[in-house]
Every structure is written in structure tokens, then in C-alpha cells.
Design an enzyme around this catalytic site. Sequence first.
Site, PDB file in Angstrom:
ATOM      1  CB  SER A 203      -0.963  -0.036   1.190  1.00 12.03           C
ATOM      2  OG  SER A 203      -1.973   0.945   1.062  1.00 12.03           O
ATOM      3  CD  GLU A 336      -5.032  -4.086  -4.165  1.00  6.81           C
ATOM      4  OE1 GLU A 336      -5.130  -3.877  -2.945  1.00  6.81           O
ATOM      5  OE2 GLU A 336      -4.067  -4.678  -4.676  1.00  6.81           O
ATOM      6  CG  HIS A 444      -5.448  -2.764   0.285  1.00  4.12           C
ATOM      7  ND1 HIS A 444      -4.654  -2.544  -0.810  1.00  4.12           N
ATOM      8  CD2 HIS A 444      -5.011  -1.892   1.233  1.00  4.12           C
ATOM      9  CE1 HIS A 444      -3.782  -1.578  -0.552  1.00  4.12           C
ATOM     10  NE2 HIS A 444      -3.973  -1.175   0.698  1.00  4.12           N
TER      11      HIS A 444
END
Length: 760
Positions: A203, A336, A444
Site C-alpha cells: 500500500s 483491492e 487489500h
Amino acid sequence: MITAVNDFLDDLRGGRMAEAPVVTVEQGQLQGRVVNSPTGKAFYSFQGIPYAKPPLGSLRFKSPQPPEPWDGIRDATAEGNVSAQIDFLKKEYIGDENCLFLNVYTPNLDGEFLPVMVFIHGGGFVFGSGNSSLYGGDYLVEKDVVVVTLNYRCGVLGFLSMNTPEIPGNAGLKDQVQALRWIKENIHNFGGNSGNITIFGESAGGVAVSLLTASPLTKGLISKAIIQSGSALSKWSMQKTPIENARNLAKILGCESDDPEEVLDFLNATSARELVEAHEKLTPMDLFPEVTNAFGVVVEKEFPGVEAIITEPFIDLLTSGRIAETPIMIGSTSLEFAFERRSDDLQAFIPEELNIERNSEQALEIAEQIKNLYFKGSHTGVESLPEYFELLSDNTINVDTHRHVQYLINVSKKPIYYYKFDYVGELNISKKILNTFGLTRAMHMDELGYLFRNDLQKDVEPTTLDIKMRERMLRLWTNFAKGGNPTPDENHYLTVTWLPVTKDNLYYLNLGQELSLGTNPDKEKMDFWDSLYSKYYRIWDHPRSNNDEVVLKSSEPKIIESYSETVTVYSESSAFTESHTYVSETTEIVKENNEIVSETHEFITENNGEPVETNEVVAEVSENHEAVVENNEAAVENNETVVESNGTVEENNEPIVENKEGVVKNVEVVEKNEIDHPKVEEKIEEPVKIEESHPTPVTAVLNGDRKVQPRPSNEIKMVSRSNGAPKDVIRANDPPEDDLPKNIGVNKFVNFFESLGGKK
């Protein structure tokens, strides 16, 4: 040697490790501890190691300083403070400004042969830490690597930028560089190889890794990089107007001043907790990724002697091949994000860097194309949420990851390994911290559950397939760290050979229930986004640095009593009004409390349209390519280019500049609050032609009799790129502090005329 290593590993398995290991680093001695991994293997743990001086007091917001030595043996059995932040899960303030600590996990304190893996945590540059509650190195250490995790300053404390030499921005990224320098210098004491350091992050950590691969500050510090679900191409990672962001934050806290120096003084006097809580109000975390973080990465202004992470857009660094010497592994998860839909307008997904006007014919057409590509029917309603989430994930992570790979292919001299994580199991982290809306997709952070031990999964019982996937992930990541090849040989776990991408084949490894090698993931969708960028993206339409003004302190006495001046410029040229909307411009300069309010003067270069900042009293005009107006728009012919210098403004309001095209008819000065005081006078000199190689300084006149010659070191020079396009206007040997008196009024006049011919 191999026998000795095997004997040592047998000792580890037999539990014959020292109970209180002590290592010596440059700053002193550290005492760690021996811990056991979930599988029962013992390794050494050293936590809470200071890698920089505490960023407190006068060091707040500034670049990190090297750590100071200590006496005796420092306890390294507990983790250090995390950065001051709002906890993502509990929504409460935690942490401290004194947060520059790292943790080292190693299976071996003897020798200097183990690869080193340095993990950089995510959290949108706003929250998170490298602590073992989420990033325990237990599983990775079992694969004979040294693992380092670290904390860095987040939010406003780590990413405030005032565009000054003292606070240029990106302090949080410079924390990471300082950590890498410490690791390079000391990791051999922990059994690590300082010549084989792999950085990896997810990230915002992936964004950081991508930037560190491009930064000149990491030269010689890293060997390989793994970029997970994040790229510095992503708009959510960057801030473009840092001083405006600082002002807005200060206003939330009660500061009414717009003066950057006063804003900085106010923020320095505010507690860390108040800063963090105000930042959360300014850009709430629950709006990610719709809202760009107010305090993210900046493209830094260049100052002599001041280290910068990057001083030009990341895309320039990426496409020019300056990341070509680093083997890279890069990828994302199959889905994600799954955030609640806040708007049904698909124009919101058109990348802003394409500069397409909202509700224009092009924007409406693209929105319709997005609808047809992503949605089987209606793009509204609950039934379309899975399709909406795919669009959101592509817009936020996947498209930029794809573009990152595509740019790298053209310039890289090292292998690039592309992946998609598509496995759903009990160790997927999204089940614990994200709203998955019942979707059975990899989301994610999910791959992190197969690389690290974390507290979220203490009570989770992994399946046999989960354990196999974890073993696969650990081997792929550590194989790459060891030798740059994630699949050096096929075996029970790694059943395929992962091929790097080529210009002809966009190979990628699909990490699902089984491993498979494919090409061109999400080809139809990525082709669509590629076509948009190919048609609309123009690199010269984007500023080469952030858009805010340079703020430089002046050592000159501040003069001029309170008065205000209004300058109105009119144009009657039909040639110019046909192609420009700038018919008139009025600017008002207000001086109060015996101070000169410093102005920002942005010169627009004609060839690329990018703003170039300067506070100098030198205006450079090239006859060939920087004329005020050109061709059919020319209001001044041949040698009648107008250059304004500081001088005297005629009080009777007579025309200042006249030419046969009549671009400028007069400059009207309206005096308010007139009293007897010295006035700053302006006049228009004869046209001046300034050669590029030897710019001629212009005399500044203050109080009618005091003349100051600008120093030669502040000359402006135009530099050309290798392809002939103009590069930024830069100052030669520009000192960090500008003690020249500020130019009053001149640059507004020149800036106006340059804008007429500067943008096509």
C-alpha cells in the site's frame, strides 16, 4: 563453511541459543532476546532500536538526524513508540513523536552472509507501524533471511512541506532512508549481508518502495525491491499544494494567518495530538481512497546542500530509466477495495491527470465507455456493487500498477516479476479489518497474512491449503531476496517457473489455489485505460514540482508603511483576444504593519506550460521562443518584446507602454489610505534583451534612492533536455535564504504577458 552453517542451524533447532544475546552497533551495545516462532524454531529478536535522533523540539517536521551513542547496554527487548496517529481500528489517538525505531529479527548472529529484507508498512502515510502486532518476522526468518521492520513519521509530522530548505517535505520518507543507512552500517552485526538488502512494502509502503528505487538518496543502499499494491503513480499518495494544506490545517486549529512563517510557528507550537486530530478532520481516513491525503509525498523544491527524495515527478524518473538497475517484483490483489459507493457519476473515475473537463463531450463519452466495460447492466443499485468494486480497485491500485510495469519494461536492465494475488483462505487479513461485503475475493493486505505473523490471527486455524500457500509466498519472496529469482527451481511448492515480463509478453504469476503463469492480466480493461492515457495524457501539461509558492526568509529590514495599490491592465488587441480569455487582470497588493508582503511570481514557460517559481528581480526573455506573444497573436512585432523593470509609476496615470498593436494601454494606480510615506516606485524601462548565458540583472529601486544589485548567484538560466524540450528554469548556486528585497509589482506584469503567449 556449509557444514558450519548446518551445524549452527542444528544448534538453533536444539534450542541452544544464548538467552540474552548482546550485539554491538555503532552507537553502543544492544541486548535482545530469544523467541520461538509458531513452528517452534528459535531466533533472535532486537526491538526498539533507535536509528535516528528523536525528532522533537526544533527537529519537528525536519529531516532525521543520525542517532546519538549511548552508554552501557541498551535494552532491545520491547518495541519502540509508533508514530503519533489515529488508530485505524479503534479510532483513538496513539503513539508519540519520538518514533524512529526499528526491529531486527535474525536466525544467526555469526557471520555476514544472510540476505536482508526491510519491510515498510502501509497506512496511507497517515497511520500504521512496523511492530509485530501486524508484521511479525517469525515465518520469514525461518527461511534464513534477516528481517527488519521500522516505524517512520506519518501524517503532518512526517509530510508537512513549506517548500523551504528547512522543511522541504518528505521527512517520513527520509526517515526510511536514514533507517536504510543505519542498516547498511550495522546489519552485519546481526548476521546480515549489507550488500544484499531487499526493501518491500505494501500500500503506502509500496508507494514508498517505488519512490526509494528512484531516489538518489538510496544509491548503494538497496539491491532489490518488492512493490505490493501501491505505486508512486497513484494520485492518492501525493500532495500538490503543501502550503495550502498547511494553512488549512492551521485554520482548523484556530490560526487565522495565511503567512507561511506564522503558520509554521503556530504548527510548531501545537501539540502532536492536536496536529494529528486536526489532520483527521481535514482528510478523514474513512473517505480513502476518494480523498487524497493532505500530507502525502511531495515533489521537492531543489535547494543547494539539502537532500531530497525526488525533485521531479516520479513518472519522469520511471520513464527515463533511472530505476533500471534494480530487480523488481510488483503486483496487487485481484480485488483491492470494497468501499461504499458515494456517487453514481462515473466521471469520477476519469484520471484527473488526463485534464478532461467534467461534463464535456469527451468526459461523458468516457463515462459511457466505463459503464459498458465494467457493468453488465445498470451501474447503480446494490446488484452492481461487485462490478463497482472492480472499477474502484482498478482506479485506485491496479491501473497504476499496470502502468508502472509497462513503463519499466521499456527501460529496465533488470528482471521485473509481475504477480496477482488471488487466493482466499483463513489467513486473509481483509476478513478481520475490512468490509468485504460477503465477497470471496483476495483484497487489500490479504497477501500479508501469508508473509507475517500477526495478532489478528491468533485464534485462526489455517487449513492445509492455507499452510501450503504461506509456504509458497515465503519461498517466492525470500528466493527473490536471496538471488533475484523467485523460482530458481521447481519443487512441491513452486510448481511453475515465474518468467519476468518482456516487451512482447506481459508475463505474470497468478497466486491462486494453484500457481499458474499467464500473460496480460485483465487485458481488455487495461487496454482501455492504456488507450485513454495514450490519447489524453500529456506530460508537459503537468507541473514539474508541486504548485505552491517557495517561501524564503528575508534578512532585509521590512519597510513600507501601510498602503494598498491596485494595478489594472487592459488589452484592446483583437489579435490576442481571439485566442485568449485574459481580457483584463486586476491584482491588489496590500501592505500592512510596516511589512512588505512577499509575493510569489510564477513564470510560465512557453514550450511546456509548466510553472517555474522565482522571487528574483531578473526577467529572462528569449527572442526566439519566449516572446510575449507569437505569430498571429503577436501584439508586439519583431524587437518590441516588452520587459518590465522596477522603476517609477507615473502618478498622472499616463500610458506606460504603447505599441502599434495596443496590447497595454495604461496602468492605473489607485492610491488608498494616502499618507506621507516613502513609496515604492515603478517604471517601464526600454525593452531589454537578456542573453541566456549571461543574464543581465535589473536594478531594484527602493525609497527612490536605494539601489540593490541582485547577486550573480541568483541568475536564472534556461536548461534544455536532451530531446530539445526545455527543462525547468533553475537558479545557479541559489543560496538557501534569499536576503534580497522583494520585487514589487514587476513580475505580475511580466507574468501576465508571458501567459498570453506561453500556453497554446
